[in-house]
Design a protein around this motif. Structure first.
Motif, PDB file in Angstrom:
ATOM      1  N   TYR A 145       0.772  -1.234   0.012  1.00 28.20           N
ATOM      2  CA  TYR A 145       0.147   0.031   0.021  1.00 28.20           C
ATOM      3  C   TYR A 145       0.803   1.082   0.211  1.00 28.20           C
ATOM      4  O   TYR A 145       1.901   1.230   0.632  1.00 28.20           O
ATOM      5  N   GLY A 183       0.082   5.252   0.758  1.00 31.35           N
ATOM      6  CA  GLY A 183      -0.606   6.319   1.234  1.00 31.35           C
ATOM      7  C   GLY A 183      -0.047   7.643   0.688  1.00 31.35           C
ATOM      8  O   GLY A 183       1.015   7.703  -0.351  1.00 31.35           O
ATOM      9  N   ARG A 199       3.588   7.642   3.047  1.00 35.03           N
ATOM     10  CA  ARG A 199       4.206   6.437   3.560  1.00 35.03           C
ATOM     11  C   ARG A 199       3.984   5.235   2.548  1.00 35.03           C
ATOM     12  O   ARG A 199       2.657   5.211   2.103  1.00 35.03           O
ATOM     13  N   MET A 237       5.278  -5.328   9.765  1.00 33.23           N
ATOM     14  CA  MET A 237       5.245  -4.562   8.560  1.00 33.23           C
ATOM     15  C   MET A 237       6.267  -3.501   8.605  1.00 33.23           C
ATOM     16  O   MET A 237       6.722  -3.049   9.700  1.00 33.23           O
ATOM     17  N   VAL A 269       7.001  -2.356  12.261  1.00 34.26           N
ATOM     18  CA  VAL A 269       6.082  -2.433  13.430  1.00 34.26           C
ATOM     19  C   VAL A 269       5.216  -3.467  13.229  1.00 34.26           C
ATOM     20  O   VAL A 269       5.259  -4.622  12.368  1.00 34.26           O
ATOM     21  N   LYS A 270       4.419  -3.682  14.213  1.00 34.94           N
ATOM     22  CA  LYS A 270       3.161  -4.726  14.183  1.00 34.94           C
ATOM     23  C   LYS A 270       2.051  -4.231  13.459  1.00 34.94           C
ATOM     24  O   LYS A 270       1.835  -3.103  13.310  1.00 34.94           O
ATOM     25  N   MET A 324      -6.296  -1.160  12.217  1.00 38.73           N
ATOM     26  CA  MET A 324      -6.352   0.286  12.432  1.00 38.73           C
ATOM     27  C   MET A 324      -7.611   0.819  12.669  1.00 38.73           C
ATOM     28  O   MET A 324      -8.801   0.116  11.943  1.00 38.73           O
ATOM     29  N   LYS A 358     -11.397   8.699   9.089  1.00 39.06           N
ATOM     30  CA  LYS A 358     -10.455   8.424   8.185  1.00 39.06           C
ATOM     31  C   LYS A 358     -11.083   8.065   6.645  1.00 39.06           C
ATOM     32  O   LYS A 358     -11.519   6.677   6.516  1.00 39.06           O
ATOM     33  N   ALA A 359     -11.040   8.996   5.758  1.00 36.94           N
ATOM     34  CA  ALA A 359     -11.891   8.766   4.522  1.00 36.94           C
ATOM     35  C   ALA A 359     -10.972   7.567   3.582  1.00 36.94           C
ATOM     36  O   ALA A 359      -9.635   7.753   4.023  1.00 36.94           O
ATOM     37  N   MET A 383      -8.994   6.299   0.526  1.00 39.85           N
ATOM     38  CA  MET A 383      -7.929   6.742  -0.083  1.00 39.85           C
ATOM     39  C   MET A 383      -8.476   7.440  -1.379  1.00 39.85           C
ATOM     40  O   MET A 383      -9.469   7.173  -1.882  1.00 39.85           O
ATOM     41  N   GLU A 424      -3.065   8.038  15.380  1.00 40.61           N
ATOM     42  CA  GLU A 424      -3.939   6.996  14.763  1.00 40.61           C
ATOM     43  C   GLU A 424      -3.594   5.822  15.798  1.00 40.61           C
ATOM     44  O   GLU A 424      -2.488   5.625  16.009  1.00 40.61           O
ATOM     45  N   ASP A 445       0.981   4.253  13.416  1.00 36.17           N
ATOM     46  CA  ASP A 445       1.469   5.370  12.465  1.00 36.17           C
ATOM     47  C   ASP A 445       2.788   6.215  12.866  1.00 36.17           C
ATOM     48  O   ASP A 445       3.421   5.717  13.375  1.00 36.17           O
TER      49      ASP A 445
END
Ligand code: ATP
Ligand code: MG
Length: 302
Positions: A15, A17, A20, A34, A106-107, A111, A161-162, A164, A216, A229
């Motif tokens: 992914y 964003g 990131r 991740m 990260v784990k 989300m 959180k809309a 993408m 987040e 995040d």
């Protein structure tokens, strides 16, 4: 878009964003982890701009790691669980050379759909709503406040959180309860206010105002609500020079900022928000990079 996601040995890109790029491990033994890679991309008004800000990915990752570490200690508060993988330090060898310094191991969390914004000062979209209705995210504020004023107490002003490509949307606490349930909504609010107040105290001791910020959270495999995040960076927060705030006579002087306000202001003056945003001039890029570097130095001494 500058700085497109690189292909990384041992990692599958899953992914991207606005800022990131996320990767999952190829090795099943690493499942559940991740890699979050911060690029030099900069976004404003929900658009990715060009060119990027040199070294921004490294600066923001360094700042996030500094805050995660500080907040996980019991120095000045209780330990706040964060998404860094338990082996993120020894796991350094898992981070490909191409992204060292701007990647976090990260784990992979579940989300939450709510962006947890806390405002200690009134500006930005909060100020815009206040001038219309006297409220911010449905919270009534005292009359007569000016742009950049300190609020009587920090407020939790969540946003949805809309997906993408869509714009995040400010929501009321009741709408947050509808989205995630009462128990989680209260937990998110209480954690957010607690972390904001702790961070704002730390910043203030370095003569920096943390005007507002966005957290987040995600739930880990053990059901723990976990800070995820990036955290308290100049992308997710507004940071102002406290000395300028005290001395400032115009809102712009007061809000001398260590964040991408320079980019927002330039764009607001040079773009009608239709179609593709214009290229950022070199001078704006350099000034923004300087501000990011100065914030890191002031807060962390790095
Ligand atoms: P969008 O996802 O809408 O593009 P964005 O522009 O904020 O939002 P970035 O910040 O560039 O996206 O990308 C980071 C993404 O990684 C976000 O969607 C964020 O929710 C997600 N993320 C951060 N930490 C974790 C984690 N520990 N587990 C899973 N996802 C995470
Ligand atoms: Mg983000």
């Amino acid at each position: 878009m500058t700085d497109a996601p690189t292909s990384l040995p041992g990692w599958n890109h899953v992914y991207s964003g606005k800022v990131r790029d996320l990767y999952e491990p190829v090795d099943p033994a690493l499942a559940g982890r991740m890699l979050v890679v911060a690029s030099d991309r900069v976004s404003a008004f929900d658009h990715v701009l060009s060119p990027g800000i040199p070294d921004k990915g490294v600066l923001l990752t360094t700042l996030s790691l500094w805050w995660f570490d500080l907040l996980s200690s019991t120095d000045g508060g209780r330990s706040i669980p964060n998404h860094l993988a338990p082996d993120h330090t020894i796991g350094r060898e898992l981070i490909p050379a191409a992204v060292v310094g701007r990647a976090m191991l990260v784990k992979n969390l579940d989300m939450q759909l709510v962006e947890c914004v806390v405002r200690g000062y009134l500006t930005g979209s909060g100020w815009a709503e206040y001038t219309e209705s006297g409220t911010v995210c449905g919270i009534r504020l005292p009359a007569g406040l000016s742009n950049g004023d300190r609020l009587p107490a920090p407020i939790f002003t969540p946003a949805y959180k809309a997906p993408m490509g869509e714009h995040d949307e400010n929501i009321s606490f009741d709408q947050t309860v509808e989205l995630v349930g009462a128990e989680k909504a209260e937990l998110l609010r209480d954690l957010s206010l607690e972390i904001y107040e702790r961070a704002a105290r730390i910043a203030e001791a370095r003569d920096v105002i943390l005007a507002d910020t966005k957290f987040e959270f995600g739930v880990d495999d053990d059901g723990v609500m976990t800070l995820a995040d990036e955290v308290l960076t100049s992308d997710s927060s507004r940071y102002w020079d406290a000395a300028a705030w005290r001395a400032g006579t115009t809102p712009a002087e007061r809000m001398a900022s260590f964040d991408k306000q320079i980019v927002r202001d330039w764009l607001a003056a040079n773009w009608d928000k239709q179609g593709t945003p214009p290229e950022l001039p070199a001078e704006i890029v350099e000034r923004t990079a300087d501000r990011y570097r100065e914030l890191l130095g002031r807060l962390t001494g790095i």
